[in-house]
Design a protein around this motif. Structure first.
Motif, PDB file in Angstrom:
ATOM      1  N   GLU A 171       1.008  -1.330   0.120  1.00 22.17           N
ATOM      2  CA  GLU A 171      -0.017   0.130   0.186  1.00 22.17           C
ATOM      3  C   GLU A 171       0.808   1.371  -0.038  1.00 22.17           C
ATOM      4  OE1 GLU A 171      -3.691   1.879   2.489  1.00 22.17           O
ATOM      5  OE2 GLU A 171      -3.120  -0.236   2.947  1.00 22.17           O
ATOM      6  N   GLY A 172       1.699   1.223   0.807  1.00 22.49           N
ATOM      7  CA  GLY A 172       2.837   2.578   1.027  1.00 22.49           C
ATOM      8  C   GLY A 172       3.525   2.478  -0.441  1.00 22.49           C
ATOM      9  N   VAL A 173       3.694   1.518  -1.122  1.00 21.68           N
ATOM     10  CA  VAL A 173       4.711   1.558  -2.388  1.00 21.68           C
ATOM     11  C   VAL A 173       3.929   2.285  -3.244  1.00 21.68           C
ATOM     12  CG1 VAL A 173       5.831   0.360  -3.983  1.00 21.68           C
ATOM     13  CG2 VAL A 173       6.534  -0.167  -1.983  1.00 21.68           C
ATOM     14  N   ALA A 174       2.608   1.647  -3.722  1.00 21.01           N
ATOM     15  CA  ALA A 174       1.697   2.221  -4.687  1.00 21.01           C
ATOM     16  C   ALA A 174       1.387   3.766  -4.131  1.00 21.01           C
ATOM     17  CB  ALA A 174       0.408   1.555  -4.650  1.00 21.01           C
ATOM     18  N   ARG A 175       1.133   4.264  -2.937  1.00 14.74           N
ATOM     19  CA  ARG A 175       0.747   5.561  -2.734  1.00 14.74           C
ATOM     20  C   ARG A 175       1.942   6.548  -3.010  1.00 14.74           C
ATOM     21  NH1 ARG A 175      -1.301   4.556   1.922  1.00 14.74           N
ATOM     22  NH2 ARG A 175       0.811   4.706   3.005  1.00 14.74           N
ATOM     23  N   ARG A 188      -3.215  11.391 -15.722  1.00 18.81           N
ATOM     24  CA  ARG A 188      -3.631   9.906 -16.310  1.00 18.81           C
ATOM     25  C   ARG A 188      -2.593   8.777 -15.855  1.00 18.81           C
ATOM     26  NH1 ARG A 188      -7.945   9.033 -19.028  1.00 18.81           N
ATOM     27  NH2 ARG A 188      -6.987   7.254 -20.230  1.00 18.81           N
ATOM     28  N   ILE A 189      -2.804   8.316 -14.520  1.00 15.36           N
ATOM     29  CA  ILE A 189      -1.677   7.105 -14.124  1.00 15.36           C
ATOM     30  C   ILE A 189      -2.460   5.644 -14.281  1.00 15.36           C
ATOM     31  CG2 ILE A 189      -0.489   6.715 -12.203  1.00 15.36           C
ATOM     32  CD1 ILE A 189      -0.241   9.458 -11.344  1.00 15.36           C
ATOM     33  N   ALA A 190      -2.087   4.858 -14.866  1.00 11.37           N
ATOM     34  CA  ALA A 190      -2.523   3.569 -14.902  1.00 11.37           C
ATOM     35  C   ALA A 190      -1.835   2.662 -13.942  1.00 11.37           C
ATOM     36  CB  ALA A 190      -2.486   2.862 -16.184  1.00 11.37           C
ATOM     37  N   VAL A 191      -2.584   1.532 -13.730  1.00 10.19           N
ATOM     38  CA  VAL A 191      -1.865   0.717 -12.601  1.00 10.19           C
ATOM     39  C   VAL A 191      -2.195  -1.072 -13.198  1.00 10.19           C
ATOM     40  CG1 VAL A 191      -4.010   0.533 -11.156  1.00 10.19           C
ATOM     41  CG2 VAL A 191      -1.830  -0.294 -10.290  1.00 10.19           C
ATOM     42  N   GLY A 192      -1.090  -1.835 -13.040  1.00  7.88           N
ATOM     43  CA  GLY A 192      -1.100  -3.013 -13.584  1.00  7.88           C
ATOM     44  C   GLY A 192      -1.339  -4.022 -12.196  1.00  7.88           C
ATOM     45  N   LEU A 193      -2.295  -4.845 -11.993  1.00  7.82           N
ATOM     46  CA  LEU A 193      -2.485  -5.566 -11.075  1.00  7.82           C
ATOM     47  C   LEU A 193      -2.736  -6.986 -11.082  1.00  7.82           C
ATOM     48  CD1 LEU A 193      -5.333  -3.505  -9.140  1.00  7.82           C
ATOM     49  CD2 LEU A 193      -2.782  -3.537  -8.398  1.00  7.82           C
ATOM     50  N   PRO A 194      -2.332  -8.048 -10.104  1.00  7.98           N
ATOM     51  CA  PRO A 194      -2.491  -9.528 -10.348  1.00  7.98           C
ATOM     52  C   PRO A 194      -3.980  -9.792 -10.727  1.00  7.98           C
ATOM     53  CG  PRO A 194      -1.521  -9.070  -8.579  1.00  7.98           C
ATOM     54  CD  PRO A 194      -1.854  -7.788  -8.968  1.00  7.98           C
ATOM     55  N   ASP A 195      -4.065 -10.569 -11.777  1.00  6.89           N
ATOM     56  CA  ASP A 195      -5.479 -11.255 -12.055  1.00  6.89           C
ATOM     57  C   ASP A 195      -6.098 -12.050 -11.371  1.00  6.89           C
ATOM     58  OD1 ASP A 195      -3.886 -13.269 -12.834  1.00  6.89           O
ATOM     59  OD2 ASP A 195      -4.886 -13.615 -14.867  1.00  6.89           O
ATOM     60  N   TYR A 204      -2.116  -3.201  -2.884  1.00  4.88           N
ATOM     61  CA  TYR A 204      -1.478  -2.146  -3.952  1.00  4.88           C
ATOM     62  C   TYR A 204      -2.473  -1.502  -4.262  1.00  4.88           C
ATOM     63  CZ  TYR A 204       1.969  -0.436  -7.275  1.00  4.88           C
ATOM     64  OH  TYR A 204       2.683   0.285  -8.018  1.00  4.88           O
ATOM     65  N   LYS A 205      -3.738  -1.866  -4.741  1.00  3.03           N
ATOM     66  CA  LYS A 205      -4.735  -1.184  -5.362  1.00  3.03           C
ATOM     67  C   LYS A 205      -5.104  -0.172  -4.181  1.00  3.03           C
ATOM     68  CE  LYS A 205      -9.332  -1.171  -7.363  1.00  3.03           C
ATOM     69  NZ  LYS A 205     -10.732  -2.402  -7.699  1.00  3.03           N
ATOM     70  N   ALA A 206      -5.453  -0.420  -3.143  1.00  5.50           N
ATOM     71  CA  ALA A 206      -5.867   0.395  -1.868  1.00  5.50           C
ATOM     72  C   ALA A 206      -4.776   1.500  -2.024  1.00  5.50           C
ATOM     73  CB  ALA A 206      -5.799  -0.147  -0.514  1.00  5.50           C
ATOM     74  N   GLY A 207      -3.557   1.134  -2.048  1.00  2.00           N
ATOM     75  CA  GLY A 207      -2.254   2.263  -2.028  1.00  2.00           C
ATOM     76  C   GLY A 207      -2.715   3.221  -3.235  1.00  2.00           C
ATOM     77  N   TYR A 208      -2.782   2.802  -4.380  1.00  2.00           N
ATOM     78  CA  TYR A 208      -3.235   3.489  -5.676  1.00  2.00           C
ATOM     79  C   TYR A 208      -4.324   4.477  -5.377  1.00  2.00           C
ATOM     80  CZ  TYR A 208      -4.588   4.411 -10.287  1.00  2.00           C
ATOM     81  OH  TYR A 208      -5.274   4.848 -11.453  1.00  2.00           O
ATOM     82  N   LEU A 209      -5.399   3.677  -5.100  1.00  2.03           N
ATOM     83  CA  LEU A 209      -6.605   4.762  -4.549  1.00  2.03           C
ATOM     84  C   LEU A 209      -6.481   5.951  -3.863  1.00  2.03           C
ATOM     85  CD1 LEU A 209      -9.444   2.230  -5.114  1.00  2.03           C
ATOM     86  CD2 LEU A 209      -8.762   3.546  -6.700  1.00  2.03           C
ATOM     87  N   SER A 210      -5.859   5.525  -2.707  1.00  2.00           N
ATOM     88  CA  SER A 210      -5.443   6.802  -1.717  1.00  2.00           C
ATOM     89  C   SER A 210      -4.491   7.774  -2.172  1.00  2.00           C
ATOM     90  CB  SER A 210      -4.941   5.854  -0.283  1.00  2.00           C
ATOM     91  OG  SER A 210      -3.785   5.334  -0.419  1.00  2.00           O
ATOM     92  N   GLY A 211      -3.594   7.060  -2.941  1.00  2.00           N
ATOM     93  CA  GLY A 211      -2.642   7.924  -3.606  1.00  2.00           C
ATOM     94  C   GLY A 211      -3.386   9.027  -4.576  1.00  2.00           C
ATOM     95  N   ILE A 224      -7.292   0.889 -14.508  1.00  2.00           N
ATOM     96  CA  ILE A 224      -6.935  -0.211 -13.447  1.00  2.00           C
ATOM     97  C   ILE A 224      -7.103  -1.550 -14.311  1.00  2.00           C
ATOM     98  CG2 ILE A 224      -7.650  -1.178 -10.936  1.00  2.00           C
ATOM     99  CD1 ILE A 224      -8.891   1.540 -10.357  1.00  2.00           C
ATOM    100  N   MET A 225      -5.916  -2.273 -14.585  1.00  2.00           N
ATOM    101  CA  MET A 225      -5.909  -3.600 -15.340  1.00  2.00           C
ATOM    102  C   MET A 225      -5.368  -4.411 -14.623  1.00  2.00           C
ATOM    103  SD  MET A 225      -4.735  -1.375 -18.965  1.00  2.00           S
ATOM    104  CE  MET A 225      -3.591  -0.027 -18.082  1.00  2.00           C
ATOM    105  N   ARG A 226      -5.962  -5.705 -14.683  1.00  2.00           N
ATOM    106  CA  ARG A 226      -5.497  -6.889 -14.243  1.00  2.00           C
ATOM    107  C   ARG A 226      -4.618  -7.973 -15.278  1.00  2.00           C
ATOM    108  NH1 ARG A 226      -6.690  -7.402  -8.902  1.00  2.00           N
ATOM    109  NH2 ARG A 226      -8.057  -5.854  -7.988  1.00  2.00           N
ATOM    110  N   VAL A 227      -3.635  -8.411 -15.025  1.00  2.00           N
ATOM    111  CA  VAL A 227      -3.093  -9.244 -16.155  1.00  2.00           C
ATOM    112  C   VAL A 227      -2.268 -10.464 -15.220  1.00  2.00           C
ATOM    113  CG1 VAL A 227      -2.731  -7.685 -17.924  1.00  2.00           C
ATOM    114  CG2 VAL A 227      -0.911  -7.767 -16.259  1.00  2.00           C
TER     115      VAL A 227
END
Length: 347
Positions: A171-175, A188-195, A204-211, A224-227
């Protein structure tokens, strides 16, 4: 021997089968029907069966062995990353100095993880377990919590129970990644997350959203993309981004394993990292030096992490006044490293 027979007799009575059949099942001997074997191992785990190690350690009933469970079908474990090699080496050193052995327990992708752990527990080959690839809601934890075997999870979970865990600060890393990109003018900041349902993606997604909220930026759900967590998954992610009509100017990667695939896909589509899109990967690893430009990422002391895990496990087995207060929970921080892949947006 008598204590062992009492436990076996309890299992036999519970299952209404012979003591001999239970004994053969627990010792992995031939002549037991697969369905019966599964029933015995499951009941052994649920009832908290702890075998007397047949005199292996008659005084203490211990094996002086710690098990480290790895799911071999996980794509990240099949990549060129050395995360677990370094962590396990550090654990092995710490444990060996204290007269403990470390064994790796590979759970095959075709095996049910809960049934796999049931067999490990029933056979009494380890004093404690470390499990990885922790899910947000993890059936393995629920089963282990019912057993008498001490265990620690590498990763947090929302599964109820009293157990120890150590996790990285996803979470801290993403933020921090969002903050570094926003400081340079990225919007426009995208994020790649596990599927999959591994808990690290959730954090990580929680940190991205709070950031994004802290930076006053709009969250576009299409970014917000999952692969899959693999080089191939990263390649797929890079192609998706390249095909977007309104491409993001920055991309955050929850896993460093995907970075090489992303770079390759963008280059194939004529896009240059740093110029056309900035990238912040999760963790620095040896493969990063072969990517040009070098990705911005985060540094983690893997040897220190391995030592921390080993110490936490032994603290569960031989608690002191400091460690007997309850389950351990610790989040390990990472250090931000700037890289040429992170540049102000073009134009």
């Amino acid at each position: 021997y008598e204590a062992c027979m009492i436990n076996i007799r309890r299992l036999a009575d519970h299952l209404n089968i012979s003591i001999g059949t239970v004994s053969r099942a627990l010792n992995n001997r031939p002549g037991v029907h697969p369905e019966t074997l599964e029933k015995v191992l499951k009941a052994a785990a649920e009832l908290g069966y702890v075998p007397n190690q047949s005199g292996r350690s008659l005084r203490r009933g211990a094996t002086n062995t710690i098990g480290f469970v790895i799911e071999t079908g996980h794509p990240a474990h099949q990549s060129g990353d050395q995360f677990f090699y370094v962590v396990l080496d550090a654990m092995n050193l710490y444990l060996a100095e204290r007269h403990y052995d470390l064994v790796i327990l590979p759970c095959h992708s075709a095996d049910d993880p809960v049934e796999f752990l049931s067999r490990v527990i029933a056979r009494g080959t380890v004093d404690a377990l470390v499990i990885t690839a922790t899910r947000r809601f993890d059936h393995r934890i629920a089963m282990l919590a019912r057993s008498r075997l001490p265990f620690l999870t590498l990763g947090r979970s929302e599964t109820p129970g009293s157990y120890s865990w150590i996790d990285l600060d996803f979470e801290g890393v993403a933020r921090r990644s969002v903050m570094e990109a926003a400081k340079l003018g990225h919007r426009r900041i995208a994020v790649g997350l596990p599927d999959n349902d591994v808990a690290l993606g959730y954090h990580y997604k929680a940190g991205y959203l709070s950031g994004m909220t802290d930076a006053g930026l709009h969250v576009d759900e299409s970014l917000i993309m999952r692969v899959p967590t693999s080089e191939e998954g990263g390649f797929r992610l890079g192609l998706q981004i390249a095909a977007m009509e309104h491409r993001p100017s920055a991309l955050l990667l929850c896993s460093e394993v995907t970075a090489a695939g992303v770079y390759a896909a963008l280059a194939q589509e004529g896009l240059e990292v740093g110029r056309d899109i900035s990238i912040v990967a999760f963790r620095e690893n040896p493969l990063m030096r072969f990517l040009n430009p070098m990705p911005a990422c985060f540094r983690l002391d893997l040897q220190a992490l391995g030592t921390l895990i080993a110490k936490a496990v032994l603290d569960m087995l031989a608690p002191t006044d400091d460690t007997a207060v309850g389950p351990r929970s610790e989040i390990v921080g990472l250090e931000f490293l700037s890289g040429a892949s992170l540049q102000p947006p073009a134009g």
